[in-house]
Design a protein around this motif. Structure first.
Motif, PDB file in Angstrom:
ATOM      1  N   CYS A 298       0.749  -1.007   0.394  1.00  0.00           N
ATOM      2  CA  CYS A 298      -0.334   0.476  -0.023  1.00  0.00           C
ATOM      3  C   CYS A 298       1.221   1.364  -0.078  1.00  0.00           C
ATOM      4  O   CYS A 298       1.693   1.056   0.692  1.00  0.00           O
TER       5      CYS A 298
ATOM      6  N   TYR B  97      -5.747  -2.252   6.103  1.00  0.00           N
ATOM      7  CA  TYR B  97      -5.654  -1.333   7.243  1.00  0.00           C
ATOM      8  C   TYR B  97      -6.278  -0.197   7.405  1.00  0.00           C
ATOM      9  O   TYR B  97      -6.930  -0.191   8.533  1.00  0.00           O
ATOM     10  N   HIS B  98      -5.890   0.881   6.329  1.00  0.00           N
ATOM     11  CA  HIS B  98      -6.751   1.929   6.740  1.00  0.00           C
ATOM     12  C   HIS B  98      -7.785   2.174   5.371  1.00  0.00           C
ATOM     13  O   HIS B  98      -8.627   3.043   5.229  1.00  0.00           O
ATOM     14  N   ALA B  99      -7.551   0.908   4.154  1.00  0.00           N
ATOM     15  CA  ALA B  99      -8.681   0.662   3.298  1.00  0.00           C
ATOM     16  C   ALA B  99      -8.701   2.005   2.633  1.00  0.00           C
ATOM     17  O   ALA B  99      -9.241   2.117   1.486  1.00  0.00           O
ATOM     18  N   TRP B 100      -7.439   2.259   2.078  1.00  0.00           N
ATOM     19  CA  TRP B 100      -7.100   3.058   1.041  1.00  0.00           C
ATOM     20  C   TRP B 100      -7.190   1.973  -0.192  1.00  0.00           C
ATOM     21  O   TRP B 100      -7.260   0.707   0.149  1.00  0.00           O
TER      22      TRP B 100
ATOM     23  N   CYS C 151      -6.875  -2.074   0.893  1.00  0.00           N
ATOM     24  CA  CYS C 151      -6.108  -2.162   1.863  1.00  0.00           C
ATOM     25  C   CYS C 151      -6.789  -2.357   3.262  1.00  0.00           C
ATOM     26  O   CYS C 151      -7.249  -1.455   3.780  1.00  0.00           O
TER      27      CYS C 151
ATOM     28  N   HIS D  14       0.372   4.162   1.416  1.00  0.00           N
ATOM     29  CA  HIS D  14       0.395   4.774   2.515  1.00  0.00           C
ATOM     30  C   HIS D  14       1.078   4.275   3.002  1.00  0.00           C
ATOM     31  O   HIS D  14       1.906   4.889   3.494  1.00  0.00           O
ATOM     32  N   ARG D  15       1.055   3.566   3.853  1.00  0.00           N
ATOM     33  CA  ARG D  15       2.224   2.400   5.166  1.00  0.00           C
ATOM     34  C   ARG D  15       2.834   1.209   5.083  1.00  0.00           C
ATOM     35  O   ARG D  15       3.113   0.919   5.440  1.00  0.00           O
ATOM     36  N   GLY D  16       2.237   1.017   3.533  1.00  0.00           N
ATOM     37  CA  GLY D  16       3.239  -0.915   2.848  1.00  0.00           C
ATOM     38  C   GLY D  16       2.733  -1.917   3.442  1.00  0.00           C
ATOM     39  O   GLY D  16       3.054  -2.516   2.969  1.00  0.00           O
ATOM     40  N   THR D  17       1.374  -1.928   4.035  1.00  0.00           N
ATOM     41  CA  THR D  17       0.516  -3.044   3.882  1.00  0.00           C
ATOM     42  C   THR D  17       0.181  -3.773   2.622  1.00  0.00           C
ATOM     43  O   THR D  17       0.023  -3.371   1.934  1.00  0.00           O
TER      44      THR D  17
HETATM   45  S1  FES Z   1      -2.079   1.441   4.996  1.00  0.00           S
HETATM   46 FE1  FES Z   1      -3.183   0.882   2.830  1.00  0.00          FE
HETATM   47  S2  FES Z   1      -4.226   2.004   3.597  1.00  0.00           S
HETATM   48 FE2  FES Z   1      -2.846   2.697   5.633  1.00  0.00          FE
END
Ligand code: FES
Ligand SMILES: [Fe+2]
Length: 370
Positions: free
Chosen positions: A99, A120-123, A118, A101-104
């Motif tokens: 991702c 984690y935070h649904a990007w 994603c 955002h932060r790599g998930t």
């Molecule tokens: S790491 Fe993917 S939405 Fe935050």
């Protein structure tokens, strides 16, 4: 008679086999190869091999693993999580599975999706990798969504396979034939980890010198002792294991001869993929080196024909091979791995009846030097 370079059709393979049966010969390699055992236990060498797997085009899965729009496969290749997906336009794309955002990782396993959300935070990303939605987007003032799509990697469909080149888009392919036809359905996939060096495991697939002794009751009763046909396709190769019943073709006019059920083709797609084409099913076997003594084996299994009857036969065929010969091979390579640090051997010696293995080591050496 020696191994051949380039394309060899079914009819000429059959003729070469019948000639070998008649003369009690086999295809032979041209040289004896001495591979330093250190190359199986050195972390530095393994790191170079994994770097090669990121540098060159490597089969990721069969095309049939992505049968429809939205089909995806996510897994690590040479230590990098990747996501491969068939888009709404039918085109296959590949991305680094991370991702923006932060790599998930935005997907795992395999399945069919409309978008990737994603966890984690649904990007949310489209099948084409575009960043479509960011929850509470006002929290990211100035975020340019158009530059925060999933990061693409180079992908090509060839020979019935999907190849990924992680770090190089000017890929050079071996001149292989179509290995898997588009009408062959994939019906199973599986993963396991083995306490074996990936090359030790691979070597067992590509020589017929061991058939009689390792497989006395599984393969040998149907096959021959040390009788193979070998073809080279650039860095890759194919070894053919005939069944004894192929001898009935001696009385069939050459143009009417068919290989159906009479031989096994084993392709080695350089460097780390084996494709076995058995009577009723085809296995795509990807060997991911994890450590000098650990390998992840990823299997994709396809029927050789479409339809319910073909599927039933494929599964029966698969059970026989998996429950007999494959276990015998695993026992041998595990035995090798346990002795590899014993100090007994500084080199492993591959002879003229192990021509595909010699070809592999010669090509691997050259590729690592390049
Ligand atoms: S790491 Fe993917 S939405 Fe935050
Ligand atoms: Fe074997």
């Amino acid at each position: 008679m020696g191994a051949r370079n380039g394309k060899s059709d079914d009819q000429s393979v059959i003729q070469r086999i019948l000639d070998h049966v008649e003369h009690k010969t086999t295809d032979t390699g041209e040289e004896v190869w001495r591979e330093p055992v250190d190359n199986y236990r050195s972390d530095k060498r393994l790191a170079e091999e994994r770097a090669l797997l990121r540098r060159m085009p490597v089969p990721f899965c069969p095309s049939a693993a992505l049968p429809e729009k939205g089909s995806y496969v996510a897994r690590e290749a040479a230590g990098v999580p990747l996501l491969v997906v068939r888009g709404a336009d039918g085109k296959v794309r590949a991305f680094r599975n991370a991702c923006r955002h932060r790599g998930t990782q935005v997907a795992s396993g395999a399945g069919c999706a409309k978008v990737f959300v994603c966890p984690y935070h649904a990007w949310t990303y489209t099948l084409e990798g575009k960043l479509r939605h960011v929850p509470h987007e006002e929290g990211f003032p100035g975020l340019d969504k158009s530059t925060h799509g999933l990061v693409p990697v180079h992908v090509e469909e060839k020979f019935g396979l999907i190849f990924i080149s992680q770090e190089n888009s000017k890929s050079v392919y071996d001149p292989l034939p179509t290995i898997i036809r588009p009408d062959q359905p994939m019906y199973a996939s599986a993963e396991r980890e083995l306490d074996v060096n990936w090359k030790v495991f691979l070597e067992g697939f590509i020589e017929g010198y061991h058939i009689r002794f390792t497989h006395p009751e599984s393969f040998y009763p149907y096959g021959y002792d040390n009788l193979n046909v070998i073809d080279f396709y650039g860095r890759s190769s194919r070894i053919t294991y005939p069944f004894r019943r192929i001898q009935k073709l001696a009385s069939v006019p050459p143009a009417k001869r068919k290989v159906d059920g009479l031989l096994t083709y084993v392709y080695h797609v350089f460097p780390n993929v084996i494709i076995t084409i058995l009577s009723r099913h085809t296995n795509v076997i990807i060997l991911e080196p994890l450590a000098v003594d650990r390998t992840r084996q990823i299997n994709y299994t396809l029927a050789n024909d479409a339809g319910a009857e073909a599927l039933k036969e494929a599964k029966r065929d698969q059970d026989f091979v998996g429950n007999t010969g494959a276990l015998e091979d695993l026992a041998v390579v595990t035995s090798i791995q346990k002795s590899i640090n014993s100090g007994a051997n500084d080199v492993f010696t591959f002879g003229k009846y192990e021509g595909c293995v010699v070809h592999f080591h010669r090509q691997l050496d050259a590729a690592l030097r390049a």
